[in-house]
Design a protein around this motif. Structure first.
Motif, PDB file in Angstrom:
ATOM      1  N   GLY A  87       0.807  -1.214   0.000  1.00 46.19           N
ATOM      2  CA  GLY A  87       0.000   0.000   0.000  1.00 46.19           C
ATOM      3  C   GLY A  87       0.843   1.268   0.000  1.00 46.19           C
ATOM      4  O   GLY A  87       2.049   1.234   0.257  1.00 46.19           O
ATOM      5  N   LEU A  88       0.159   2.398  -0.286  1.00 46.25           N
ATOM      6  CA  LEU A  88       0.855   3.687  -0.379  1.00 46.25           C
ATOM      7  C   LEU A  88       1.500   4.085   0.951  1.00 46.25           C
ATOM      8  O   LEU A  88       2.632   4.584   0.983  1.00 46.25           O
ATOM      9  N   GLY A  89       0.785   3.839   2.057  1.00 46.11           N
ATOM     10  CA  GLY A  89       1.341   4.185   3.367  1.00 46.11           C
ATOM     11  C   GLY A  89       2.640   3.432   3.610  1.00 46.11           C
ATOM     12  O   GLY A  89       3.634   3.993   4.087  1.00 46.11           O
ATOM     13  N   MET A 118       4.733  12.758  -3.711  1.00 44.39           N
ATOM     14  CA  MET A 118       4.161  13.057  -5.033  1.00 44.39           C
ATOM     15  C   MET A 118       3.812  11.735  -5.723  1.00 44.39           C
ATOM     16  O   MET A 118       4.692  10.904  -5.937  1.00 44.39           O
ATOM     17  N   LEU A 119       2.543  11.562  -6.037  1.00 47.14           N
ATOM     18  CA  LEU A 119       2.150  10.325  -6.727  1.00 47.14           C
ATOM     19  C   LEU A 119       2.397  10.527  -8.226  1.00 47.14           C
ATOM     20  O   LEU A 119       1.885  11.482  -8.822  1.00 47.14           O
ATOM     21  N   PRO A 120       3.193   9.627  -8.825  1.00 43.99           N
ATOM     22  CA  PRO A 120       3.642   9.894 -10.190  1.00 43.99           C
ATOM     23  C   PRO A 120       2.596   9.646 -11.265  1.00 43.99           C
ATOM     24  O   PRO A 120       2.820   9.998 -12.415  1.00 43.99           O
ATOM     25  N   ASP A 121       1.442   9.063 -10.909  1.00 45.53           N
ATOM     26  CA  ASP A 121       0.397   8.921 -11.933  1.00 45.53           C
ATOM     27  C   ASP A 121      -0.158  10.288 -12.317  1.00 45.53           C
ATOM     28  O   ASP A 121      -0.637  10.483 -13.433  1.00 45.53           O
ATOM     29  N   VAL A 122      -0.125  11.204 -11.352  1.00 45.10           N
ATOM     30  CA  VAL A 122      -0.752  12.508 -11.580  1.00 45.10           C
ATOM     31  C   VAL A 122       0.275  13.500 -12.102  1.00 45.10           C
ATOM     32  O   VAL A 122       1.309  13.707 -11.471  1.00 45.10           O
ATOM     33  N   ILE A 123      -0.016  14.080 -13.262  1.00 44.55           N
ATOM     34  CA  ILE A 123       0.850  15.186 -13.672  1.00 44.55           C
ATOM     35  C   ILE A 123       0.021  16.463 -13.747  1.00 44.55           C
ATOM     36  O   ILE A 123      -1.182  16.445 -13.990  1.00 44.55           O
ATOM     37  N   LEU A 136     -13.317   6.458  -5.442  1.00 42.80           N
ATOM     38  CA  LEU A 136     -12.026   6.100  -6.058  1.00 42.80           C
ATOM     39  C   LEU A 136     -10.837   6.794  -5.389  1.00 42.80           C
ATOM     40  O   LEU A 136      -9.690   6.539  -5.734  1.00 42.80           O
ATOM     41  N   TYR A 137     -11.128   7.707  -4.454  1.00 42.25           N
ATOM     42  CA  TYR A 137     -10.077   8.585  -3.917  1.00 42.25           C
ATOM     43  C   TYR A 137     -10.064   8.625  -2.392  1.00 42.25           C
ATOM     44  O   TYR A 137     -11.010   8.191  -1.740  1.00 42.25           O
ATOM     45  N   GLY A 138      -9.012   9.275  -1.867  1.00 38.90           N
ATOM     46  CA  GLY A 138      -9.041   9.733  -0.486  1.00 38.90           C
ATOM     47  C   GLY A 138      -9.882  11.006  -0.495  1.00 38.90           C
ATOM     48  O   GLY A 138      -9.718  11.844  -1.383  1.00 38.90           O
ATOM     49  N   ILE A 139     -10.806  11.140   0.460  1.00 40.35           N
ATOM     50  CA  ILE A 139     -11.702  12.309   0.475  1.00 40.35           C
ATOM     51  C   ILE A 139     -11.522  13.053   1.805  1.00 40.35           C
ATOM     52  O   ILE A 139     -11.441  12.422   2.860  1.00 40.35           O
ATOM     53  N   VAL A 152     -10.941  10.203   4.723  1.00 38.36           N
ATOM     54  CA  VAL A 152     -11.328   8.793   4.585  1.00 38.36           C
ATOM     55  C   VAL A 152     -10.892   8.288   3.211  1.00 38.36           C
ATOM     56  O   VAL A 152     -11.001   9.003   2.217  1.00 38.36           O
ATOM     57  N   GLU A 153     -10.348   7.071   3.209  1.00 37.96           N
ATOM     58  CA  GLU A 153      -9.861   6.487   1.956  1.00 37.96           C
ATOM     59  C   GLU A 153     -10.979   5.716   1.264  1.00 37.96           C
ATOM     60  O   GLU A 153     -11.592   4.843   1.852  1.00 37.96           O
ATOM     61  N   LYS A 154     -11.224   6.074   0.025  1.00 35.73           N
ATOM     62  CA  LYS A 154     -12.197   5.381  -0.850  1.00 35.73           C
ATOM     63  C   LYS A 154     -13.513   5.075  -0.112  1.00 35.73           C
ATOM     64  O   LYS A 154     -13.891   3.898   0.065  1.00 35.73           O
ATOM     65  N   PRO A 155     -14.236   6.139   0.305  1.00 34.81           N
ATOM     66  CA  PRO A 155     -15.514   5.907   1.009  1.00 34.81           C
ATOM     67  C   PRO A 155     -16.539   5.249   0.087  1.00 34.81           C
ATOM     68  O   PRO A 155     -16.513   5.483  -1.122  1.00 34.81           O
ATOM     69  N   ALA A 212     -11.344  15.541  -3.465  1.00 37.77           N
ATOM     70  CA  ALA A 212     -10.496  14.347  -3.528  1.00 37.77           C
ATOM     71  C   ALA A 212      -9.028  14.710  -3.415  1.00 37.77           C
ATOM     72  O   ALA A 212      -8.574  15.725  -3.954  1.00 37.77           O
ATOM     73  N   VAL A 213      -8.297  13.850  -2.711  1.00 37.87           N
ATOM     74  CA  VAL A 213      -6.841  13.977  -2.595  1.00 37.87           C
ATOM     75  C   VAL A 213      -6.276  13.539  -3.949  1.00 37.87           C
ATOM     76  O   VAL A 213      -6.584  12.443  -4.413  1.00 37.87           O
ATOM     77  N   ILE A 214      -5.437  14.408  -4.553  1.00 36.35           N
ATOM     78  CA  ILE A 214      -5.031  14.023  -5.900  1.00 36.35           C
ATOM     79  C   ILE A 214      -3.526  13.820  -6.071  1.00 36.35           C
ATOM     80  O   ILE A 214      -3.015  13.871  -7.175  1.00 36.35           O
ATOM     81  N   GLY A 215      -2.803  13.591  -4.974  1.00 32.24           N
ATOM     82  CA  GLY A 215      -1.443  13.097  -5.179  1.00 32.24           C
ATOM     83  C   GLY A 215      -0.291  14.015  -4.850  1.00 32.24           C
ATOM     84  O   GLY A 215       0.839  13.759  -5.264  1.00 32.24           O
ATOM     85  N   ARG A 216      -0.520  15.077  -4.094  1.00 27.93           N
ATOM     86  CA  ARG A 216       0.580  15.909  -3.607  1.00 27.93           C
ATOM     87  C   ARG A 216       0.326  16.202  -2.134  1.00 27.93           C
ATOM     88  O   ARG A 216      -0.740  16.725  -1.783  1.00 27.93           O
ATOM     89  N   TYR A 217       1.299  15.861  -1.303  1.00 30.56           N
ATOM     90  CA  TYR A 217       1.146  16.027   0.147  1.00 30.56           C
ATOM     91  C   TYR A 217       2.420  16.650   0.705  1.00 30.56           C
ATOM     92  O   TYR A 217       3.521  16.248   0.317  1.00 30.56           O
ATOM     93  N   LEU A 218       2.301  17.594   1.630  1.00 28.35           N
ATOM     94  CA  LEU A 218       3.461  18.081   2.394  1.00 28.35           C
ATOM     95  C   LEU A 218       3.224  17.658   3.838  1.00 28.35           C
ATOM     96  O   LEU A 218       2.216  18.043   4.442  1.00 28.35           O
ATOM     97  N   ILE A 265      -2.010  -0.742   3.610  1.00 27.33           N
ATOM     98  CA  ILE A 265      -1.674   0.293   4.599  1.00 27.33           C
ATOM     99  C   ILE A 265      -1.827   1.640   3.893  1.00 27.33           C
ATOM    100  O   ILE A 265      -1.096   1.933   2.939  1.00 27.33           O
ATOM    101  N   GLN A 266      -2.825   2.392   4.327  1.00 32.53           N
ATOM    102  CA  GLN A 266      -3.211   3.609   3.600  1.00 32.53           C
ATOM    103  C   GLN A 266      -2.609   4.857   4.235  1.00 32.53           C
ATOM    104  O   GLN A 266      -2.727   5.065   5.448  1.00 32.53           O
ATOM    105  N   LEU A 267      -2.016   5.703   3.404  1.00 34.25           N
ATOM    106  CA  LEU A 267      -1.496   6.994   3.875  1.00 34.25           C
ATOM    107  C   LEU A 267      -2.649   7.832   4.440  1.00 34.25           C
ATOM    108  O   LEU A 267      -2.500   8.507   5.465  1.00 34.25           O
ATOM    109  N   THR A 268      -3.809   7.766   3.789  1.00 35.43           N
ATOM    110  CA  THR A 268      -4.978   8.541   4.243  1.00 35.43           C
ATOM    111  C   THR A 268      -5.328   8.208   5.700  1.00 35.43           C
ATOM    112  O   THR A 268      -5.648   9.108   6.481  1.00 35.43           O
ATOM    113  N   ASP A 269      -5.271   6.927   6.058  1.00 34.69           N
ATOM    114  CA  ASP A 269      -5.622   6.536   7.442  1.00 34.69           C
ATOM    115  C   ASP A 269      -4.622   7.133   8.438  1.00 34.69           C
ATOM    116  O   ASP A 269      -5.005   7.605   9.513  1.00 34.69           O
TER     117      ASP A 269
END
Ligand code: G1P
Length: 299
Positions: A113-115, A133-138, A177-180, A200-203, A213-219, A239-243
């Motif tokens: 998982g991402l976490g 940075m999630l690389p799927d998202v540009i 489909l997303y973290g919300i 919450v991850e993928k409610p 929706a969380v779209i792939g950039r976090y500080l 293991i989810q980063l959102t959790d």
């Protein structure tokens, strides 16, 4: 008051198998598929560098060594281009990223998982805050937008020390489909932020606390790593980063920053095609002809 440490490092998880992009990704990492004239991952690294990041940490796996090679020196190629006097192409490979940028990597042996992927980089970030940075998202920044969204998030971190999560409104039907994020009913407009109350991850459909929706950039602050260590598997058994972020909210402030630039999900086929068109339309070498071609298709 303790001083706010600057964000110098970015973790880019690249251990995914890219199954949504098969058969294109059977032998090529999805991060190396081209968007315009450079691979997806290079767009993401350039976004990081222009926001002031100095160290790129790739969380990778067996079989994806070509990503590390892309950021290494290809002596033979550079020698050949020099001998042939191909200065412009040489520049595009030898000056791909500024020389002060360090690209390092660590392996994620199991896809937990991402976490878990982020946690694999704990030894490299140590006690520093960092960017994920999630690389799927540009992100393709329009010419009239002066500063990138990531740079604005870095500025907000420097000012407040609050974690920053990039969000974008999505249709209600896609929230599963997303973290919300839950911003207590606030509706930040592009370029604005709102305080996050929960995540919450993928409610399940109909239960999302908002359409942001969380779209792939976090500080994130360094102490998220300690939380990840004890985070149990969540949605999808991963293991989810959102959790972990939802737990972090009990002790830290967190802001949802609403994107201004358009984003493209290159991890699915239609998003990838759209990204290529958008990149082609902003590139000086291809924009005019591509625009004419697209106009021709409509008539
Ligand atoms: C991941 C995150 C999710 C986020 C999404 C953005 O999910 O877990 O919170 O909204 O990326 O693309 P994935 O798409 O990897 O299932």
């Amino acid at each position: 008051m303790t001083s706010i440490k600057p964000i110098r490092k970015a973790i880019i998880p690249v251990a995914g198998l890219g199954t949504r992009m098969l058969p294109a990704t059977k032998a090529i990492p999805k991060e190396l598929l081209p968007v315009g004239d450079k691979p997806v991952i290079q767009h993401v690294v350039e976004e990081a560098v222009s926001a002031g990041i100095e160290e790129i940490i790739l969380v990778t796996r067996w079989g994806k060594e070509a990503i590390e090679n892309h950021f290494d020196v290809n002596f033979e190629l550079e020698h050949m281009l020099t001998a042939k006097g191909k200065k412009d192409v040489l520049k595009s490979v030898s000056e791909m990223i500024p020389s002060h940028i360090n690209v390092v990597s660590v392996r994620q042996a199991k896809a937990l998982g991402l976490g878990h992927a982020v946690l694999c980089a704990a030894g490299l970030v140590r006690d520093e805050p960092f960017c994920v940075m999630l690389p799927d998202v540009i992100v393709i920044q329009p010419q009239n937008q002066q500063e990138s969204d990531l740079k604005r998030m870095v500025q907000a971190w420097n000012k407040t020390g609050a974690a920053q999560i990039m969000v974008e409104p999505v249709p209600e039907s896609q929230t599963s489909l997303y973290g919300i994020v839950d911003c207590n009913g606030a509706n930040p407009q592009p370029g604005q932020s709102a305080a996050i109350q929960g995540m919450v991850e993928k409610p399940k459909l109909g239960t999302a606390p908002s359409n942001l929706a969380v779209i792939g950039r976090y500080l994130l602050p360094a102490n998220i790593m300690g939380i990840l260590k004890t985070t149990k598997p969540g949605a999808g058994g991963e293991i989810q980063l959102t959790d972990a972020l939802d737990t972090l909210l009990q002790s830290s402030d967190m802001a949802a920053y609403c994107m201004e630039s358009p984003t493209y999900d290159c991890g699915n086929k239609v998003g990838y095609l759209k990204a290529n068109i958008a990149a082609g339309l902003t590139h000086p070498e291809t924009s005019d002809e591509l625009r004419k071609f697209l106009q021709g298709l409509q008539t």
